[in-house]
Design a protein around this motif. Structure first.
Motif, PDB file in Angstrom:
ATOM      1  N   THR A   1       0.843  -1.196   0.000  1.00  0.00           N
ATOM      2  CA  THR A   1       0.000   0.000   0.000  1.00  0.00           C
ATOM      3  C   THR A   1       0.877   1.244   0.000  1.00  0.00           C
ATOM      4  O   THR A   1       2.090   1.183   0.269  1.00  0.00           O
ATOM      5  N   TRP A   2       0.248   2.408  -0.246  1.00  0.00           N
ATOM      6  CA  TRP A   2       0.989   3.668  -0.198  1.00  0.00           C
ATOM      7  C   TRP A   2       1.386   4.012   1.232  1.00  0.00           C
ATOM      8  O   TRP A   2       2.397   4.703   1.450  1.00  0.00           O
ATOM      9  N   ASP A   3       0.652   3.508   2.231  1.00  0.00           N
ATOM     10  CA  ASP A   3       1.079   3.665   3.621  1.00  0.00           C
ATOM     11  C   ASP A   3       2.377   2.895   3.855  1.00  0.00           C
ATOM     12  O   ASP A   3       3.292   3.380   4.544  1.00  0.00           O
ATOM     13  N   ASP A   4       2.470   1.690   3.286  1.00  0.00           N
ATOM     14  CA  ASP A   4       3.715   0.914   3.367  1.00  0.00           C
ATOM     15  C   ASP A   4       4.861   1.677   2.703  1.00  0.00           C
ATOM     16  O   ASP A   4       5.989   1.703   3.211  1.00  0.00           O
ATOM     17  N   TYR A   5       4.560   2.277   1.569  1.00  0.00           N
ATOM     18  CA  TYR A   5       5.555   3.055   0.823  1.00  0.00           C
ATOM     19  C   TYR A   5       6.073   4.209   1.678  1.00  0.00           C
ATOM     20  O   TYR A   5       7.284   4.471   1.735  1.00  0.00           O
ATOM     21  N   TYR A   6       5.167   4.902   2.349  1.00  0.00           N
ATOM     22  CA  TYR A   6       5.531   6.037   3.199  1.00  0.00           C
ATOM     23  C   TYR A   6       6.452   5.591   4.334  1.00  0.00           C
ATOM     24  O   TYR A   6       7.480   6.232   4.612  1.00  0.00           O
ATOM     25  N   GLU A   7       6.112   4.481   4.979  1.00  0.00           N
ATOM     26  CA  GLU A   7       6.946   3.981   6.071  1.00  0.00           C
ATOM     27  C   GLU A   7       8.319   3.562   5.545  1.00  0.00           C
ATOM     28  O   GLU A   7       9.346   3.793   6.208  1.00  0.00           O
ATOM     29  N   ALA A   8       8.355   2.964   4.367  1.00  0.00           N
ATOM     30  CA  ALA A   8       9.633   2.577   3.767  1.00  0.00           C
ATOM     31  C   ALA A   8      10.463   3.809   3.426  1.00  0.00           C
ATOM     32  O   ALA A   8      11.695   3.810   3.584  1.00  0.00           O
ATOM     33  N   ALA A   9       9.801   4.864   2.951  1.00  0.00           N
ATOM     34  CA  ALA A   9      10.509   6.093   2.578  1.00  0.00           C
ATOM     35  C   ALA A   9      11.238   6.685   3.771  1.00  0.00           C
ATOM     36  O   ALA A   9      12.349   7.219   3.637  1.00  0.00           O
ATOM     37  N   LYS A  10      10.650   6.621   4.969  1.00  0.00           N
ATOM     38  CA  LYS A  10      11.292   7.151   6.170  1.00  0.00           C
ATOM     39  C   LYS A  10      12.554   6.345   6.504  1.00  0.00           C
ATOM     40  O   LYS A  10      13.584   6.925   6.895  1.00  0.00           O
ATOM     41  N   LYS A  11      12.479   5.034   6.349  1.00  0.00           N
ATOM     42  CA  LYS A  11      13.641   4.195   6.641  1.00  0.00           C
ATOM     43  C   LYS A  11      14.762   4.423   5.615  1.00  0.00           C
ATOM     44  O   LYS A  11      15.944   4.468   5.974  1.00  0.00           O
ATOM     45  N   VAL A  12      14.392   4.563   4.352  1.00  0.00           N
ATOM     46  CA  VAL A  12      15.389   4.810   3.305  1.00  0.00           C
ATOM     47  C   VAL A  12      16.067   6.161   3.534  1.00  0.00           C
ATOM     48  O   VAL A  12      17.287   6.295   3.400  1.00  0.00           O
ATOM     49  N   ARG A  13      15.283   7.162   3.922  1.00  0.00           N
ATOM     50  CA  ARG A  13      15.856   8.493   4.137  1.00  0.00           C
ATOM     51  C   ARG A  13      16.867   8.475   5.281  1.00  0.00           C
ATOM     52  O   ARG A  13      17.868   9.207   5.259  1.00  0.00           O
ATOM     53  N   ALA A  14      16.634   7.618   6.276  1.00  0.00           N
ATOM     54  CA  ALA A  14      17.543   7.526   7.423  1.00  0.00           C
ATOM     55  C   ALA A  14      18.919   7.010   7.022  1.00  0.00           C
ATOM     56  O   ALA A  14      19.909   7.239   7.736  1.00  0.00           O
ATOM     57  N   THR A  15      19.006   6.355   5.868  1.00  0.00           N
ATOM     58  CA  THR A  15      20.308   5.859   5.386  1.00  0.00           C
ATOM     59  C   THR A  15      21.056   6.909   4.573  1.00  0.00           C
ATOM     60  O   THR A  15      22.207   6.687   4.201  1.00  0.00           O
ATOM     61  N   GLY A  16      20.391   8.031   4.266  1.00  0.00           N
ATOM     62  CA  GLY A  16      21.022   9.073   3.456  1.00  0.00           C
ATOM     63  C   GLY A  16      20.534   9.119   2.023  1.00  0.00           C
ATOM     64  O   GLY A  16      20.802  10.090   1.310  1.00  0.00           O
ATOM     65  N   SER A  17      19.819   8.095   1.604  1.00  0.00           N
ATOM     66  CA  SER A  17      19.245   8.081   0.263  1.00  0.00           C
ATOM     67  C   SER A  17      17.822   8.614   0.300  1.00  0.00           C
ATOM     68  O   SER A  17      17.256   8.824   1.383  1.00  0.00           O
ATOM     69  N   TYR A  18      17.266   8.841  -0.873  1.00  0.00           N
ATOM     70  CA  TYR A  18      15.863   9.230  -0.993  1.00  0.00           C
ATOM     71  C   TYR A  18      15.067   8.078  -1.611  1.00  0.00           C
ATOM     72  O   TYR A  18      15.581   7.342  -2.463  1.00  0.00           O
ATOM     73  N   MET A  19      13.834   7.961  -1.194  1.00  0.00           N
ATOM     74  CA  MET A  19      12.969   6.931  -1.768  1.00  0.00           C
ATOM     75  C   MET A  19      12.820   7.143  -3.270  1.00  0.00           C
ATOM     76  O   MET A  19      12.869   6.195  -4.048  1.00  0.00           O
ATOM     77  N   THR A  20      12.629   8.402  -3.664  1.00  0.00           N
ATOM     78  CA  THR A  20      12.478   8.716  -5.084  1.00  0.00           C
ATOM     79  C   THR A  20      12.733  10.207  -5.270  1.00  0.00           C
ATOM     80  O   THR A  20      13.174  10.896  -4.355  1.00  0.00           O
ATOM     81  N   ASN A  21      12.442  10.704  -6.454  1.00  0.00           N
ATOM     82  CA  ASN A  21      12.603  12.129  -6.760  1.00  0.00           C
ATOM     83  C   ASN A  21      11.310  12.677  -7.353  1.00  0.00           C
ATOM     84  O   ASN A  21      10.518  11.934  -7.932  1.00  0.00           O
ATOM     85  N   ASN A  22      11.118  13.963  -7.220  1.00  0.00           N
ATOM     86  CA  ASN A  22      10.034  14.673  -7.901  1.00  0.00           C
ATOM     87  C   ASN A  22      10.298  16.158  -7.728  1.00  0.00           C
ATOM     88  O   ASN A  22      10.265  16.664  -6.599  1.00  0.00           O
ATOM     89  N   SER A  23      10.569  16.836  -8.814  1.00  0.00           N
ATOM     90  CA  SER A  23      10.829  18.276  -8.751  1.00  0.00           C
ATOM     91  C   SER A  23       9.641  19.093  -9.235  1.00  0.00           C
ATOM     92  O   SER A  23       9.694  20.320  -9.253  1.00  0.00           O
TER      93      SER A  23
END
Length: 452
Positions: free
Chosen positions: A175-197
């Motif tokens: 789900t997109w809620d799962d995606y959001y939780e994953a994005a927080k964990k990925v950001r903690a490593t220094g990377s970004y989940m994705t990009n959008n300008s």
């Protein structure tokens, strides 16, 4: 107001640009009814050749149809093709017999009567042979004005090495809620989940993701257009989610799709995933070679767990111009490219197919085929074609594109990017975008209602 008035308005604007390649065209004088000889013709075909297969495709077609020759004029890009066709329309002559267009731009030329209604050749009877996403985008007033070449079901591509470092299981993102939780964990490593300008390059992913969210940012009913950028339930769902990602610094808002920095970020792992069309594997292989073996692909996250709601991102199609004197032969060529051997050849050389018969063919998903071996190696041994084919056959809801899609894409970057730069809220940016679209539509002669 008649539809033909739109043609005159569009032509007046296009006439200001330099006409591209008019001297090498197939039709003239705005001919609307010359079917010509289905077995004998000299066709002119405009389009791009990303897979470098047009020479082979045309040679095979001409071998099977010795009375028909096809002259291919490569326009380089979809944007160039659209510009050249607009210029030929403005001149009243010089359009090709067959033109390749991006799916979202077909309506723009159908509404002005500059493309041929292909139902007169029986194209409407072929609907069941194609997956729904690309087929639905090519309809205007209930009739097909082009035939789809490829498909682009929206997928989740992710870098497993980065996800593993973050403690994220990509297969568990349902789900997109799962995606959001994953994005927080990925950001903690220094990377970004994705990009959008919020640039024009993110317009097509926006339409695909809004589509999947059930949004109807605009509705087109002949000459009447209703725009609803902020009150529509699906748009509110999309805007609220994107705003949360922006506010919490979970996406890189400084990198645009298809930029050099985008490829560098994919290649060094600082961008860990993409939601993008099924045509992306070869682009990842070329743009992120240092990540060979790390990338994976999964089905798109859902807004409600257990649902299977999908959308289409991009795609291209073949149409016959109204100026053509060789419409019967032109349709025979289109049949070969979209329903015949040409479609098979393209599917074997990197084009993601939209024909159900190809998607259902065991050879397409055979992990031992040479084409699949190369792709699957980059994706860590995953059977990529099988995952993509499953997505392509899933149901999609209805979604329309504006009959001035090119303007919509360009204006998207102007109005939406300030929100990703955190100068304004995304809701305000989309409200401004809706106003821009409404004003332009009115200038083009449409009856536009902007609901917010």
């Amino acid at each position: 107001m008649t539809t033909r008035r739109f043609t005159r308005i569009l032509a007046s604007a296009a006439a200001l640009a330099t006409i591209i390649g008019v001297s090498a065209c197939g039709g003239s004088d705005g001919n609307k009814g010359a079917l010509g000889d289905a077995d004998k013709a000299e066709l002119v075909f405009w389009g791009w050749d990303a897979g470098n297969t047009m020479k082979e495709l045309i040679a095979d077609f001409q071998k099977d149809n010795p009375g028909i020759t096809v002259k291919f004029n490569s326009t380089g890009t979809a944007s160039n093709t659209q510009t050249a066709l607009s210029n030929a329309i403005a001149a009243g002559k010089g359009a090709p017999d067959v033109v390749m267009l991006e799916d979202p731009t077909v309506t723009q030329f159908a509404v002005t009567e500059d493309l041929v209604d292909l139902s007169s050749f029986g194209a409407a009877d072929e609907a069941s042979k194609f997956v729904a996403g690309p087929w639905n985008k090519l309809q205007y007033d209930g009739k097909p004005y082009a035939m789809p070449i490829d498909s682009g079901p929206e997928m989740l591509f992710y870098n497993k090495a980065v996800f593993d470092k973050a403690g994220v299981d990509g297969e568990s993102i349902k789900t997109w809620d799962d995606y959001y939780e994953a994005a927080k964990k990925v950001r903690a490593t220094g990377s970004y989940m994705t990009n959008n300008s919020g640039s024009a390059m993110e317009y097509q992913p926006f339409t695909a993701q809004a589509w999947q969210a059930g949004a109807h940012p605009w509705k087109v009913d002949g000459e009447k257009i209703t725009i609803d950028m902020t009150k529509d339930a699906g748009m509110k769902r999309y805007i609220d989610f994107q705003q949360k990602l922006i506010d919490e610094d979970l996406i890189n808002t400084q990198v645009s799709n298809w930029s050099d920095e985008w490829n560098r970020s994919l290649n060094d792992g600082s961008i860990a995933s993409l939601t993008i069309g099924a045509w992306m594997p070869v682009n990842l292989m070329n743009g992120a070679p240092d990540q060979t073996g790390n990338w994976r692909v999964a089905q798109l996250p859902q807004w409600k767990e257990g649902e299977e709601v999908f959308s289409d991102d991009g795609g291209s199609a073949l149409a016959i111009t109204a100026q053509s004197h060789n419409q019967a032969a032109a349709y025979k060529f289109i049949e070969y490219m979209t329903l015949g051997k040409g479609a098979v050849t393209m599917s074997q050389t990197g084009t993601f197919p939209c024909l159900k018969s190809i998607l259902d063919d065991p050879d397409f998903t055979n992990p031992e085929s040479e084409a699949n071996k190369k792709v699957n190696a980059f994706f860590g041994g995953q059977n990529v074609s099988a995952v993509l084919a499953e997505a392509a056959k899933r149901p999609v809801g209805e979604f329309q594109y504006l009959p001035y899609n090119a303007f919509a894409q360009t204006q998207f970057g102007d109005d939406i990017s300030p929100a990703y730069n955190k100068k304004i809220k995304l809701e305000d940016a989309f409200r401004a975008y809706g106003k821009s679209l409404a004003e332009h539509g009115t200038q083009q002669g449409y009856d536009v209602t902007n609901e917010g």
